[in-house]
Scaffold this active site. Structure first.
Site, PDB file in Angstrom:
ATOM      1  N   ARG A   1      -3.346  -0.520   5.452  1.00  0.00           N
ATOM      2  CA  ARG A   1      -3.954  -1.595   4.663  1.00  0.00           C
ATOM      3  C   ARG A   1      -3.075  -2.822   4.492  1.00  0.00           C
ATOM      4  NH1 ARG A   1      -5.151   2.220  -0.298  1.00  0.00           N
ATOM      5  NH2 ARG A   1      -3.243   3.103   0.585  1.00  0.00           N
TER       6      ARG A   1
ATOM      7  N   ASP B   1      -8.083   3.972   1.226  1.00  0.00           N
ATOM      8  CA  ASP B   1      -7.131   4.332   2.270  1.00  0.00           C
ATOM      9  C   ASP B   1      -7.904   4.815   3.503  1.00  0.00           C
ATOM     10  OD1 ASP B   1      -5.199   5.397   3.846  1.00  0.00           O
ATOM     11  OD2 ASP B   1      -4.228   6.563   2.261  1.00  0.00           O
TER      12      ASP B   1
ATOM     13  N   CYS C   1       0.864  -1.189   0.000  1.00  0.00           N
ATOM     14  CA  CYS C   1       0.000   0.000   0.000  1.00  0.00           C
ATOM     15  C   CYS C   1       0.896   1.233   0.000  1.00  0.00           C
ATOM     16  CB  CYS C   1      -0.989  -0.016   1.172  1.00  0.00           C
ATOM     17  SG  CYS C   1      -0.231   0.050   2.805  1.00  0.00           S
TER      18      CYS C   1
END
Ligand code: 4NP
Length: 154
Positions: A14, A122, A8
């Protein structure tokens, strides 16, 4: 050992969740799962406390992970690279020096919705709800990835 990398932006929200979830679904003797960020701001940091808590609520401990930035050699070292969003896809693809490396890079949500270009959002600037949503998306995608990898590398 089959090596899988989750990617990520910051490697604190994440991809640490994706790493923990996928690892929990794969046999440890055959698969190595790691994660990295395209950015370097959080190098050496623990995952975001909200990711740690979200994982803990589902029975996973990701607190020992340490953030790192992806490097060019990861593209040759890892067999499968799953990215969380289209920016990650662009950035990791730019790091890939040959066609073989490029074929390893896949958008995570393509596992559930192939070709639909869906991002794992996000959750950094949002609240706990966003983290729970990310967890659910990743859990579903990782279940498919794990089943596929186990079959592929049996
Ligand atoms: P992640 O979330 O890419 O899921 O780890 C982010 C964490 C931190 C930042 C951006 C995204 N940041 O800009 O610091």
């Amino acid at each position: 050992m089959v090596k899988v990398l989750m990617v990520c932006l910051g490697n604190i929200c994440r991809s640490p969740l994706a790493e923990g979830i996928l690892r929990s679904k794969l046999p440890k003797d055959k698969f190595f799962v790691d994660s990295a960020g395209t950015g370097n701001w959080h190098e050496g940091h623990q995952p975001d406390e909200r990711s740690i808590l979200t994982a803990k609520n589902r029975g996973l401990d990701i607190s020992c992970q340490k953030a790192r930035q992806i490097k060019r050699s990861d593209l040759s070292e890892f067999d499968h690279i799953y990215v969380m969003d289209s920016y990650n896809l662009r950035d990791v693809t730019q790091l890939a020096s040959d066609a073989e490396a490029k074929t390893k890079i896949k958008l995570m949500m393509d596992e559930i919705f192939p070709g639909q270009n869906i991002d794992v959002p996000d959750p950094y600037h949002g609240g706990q709800k966003g983290f729970d949503k990310v967890y659910d998306m990743l859990d579903e995608a990782c279940e498919l990835v794990a089943n596929k990898l186990i079959k592929e590398h049996a």
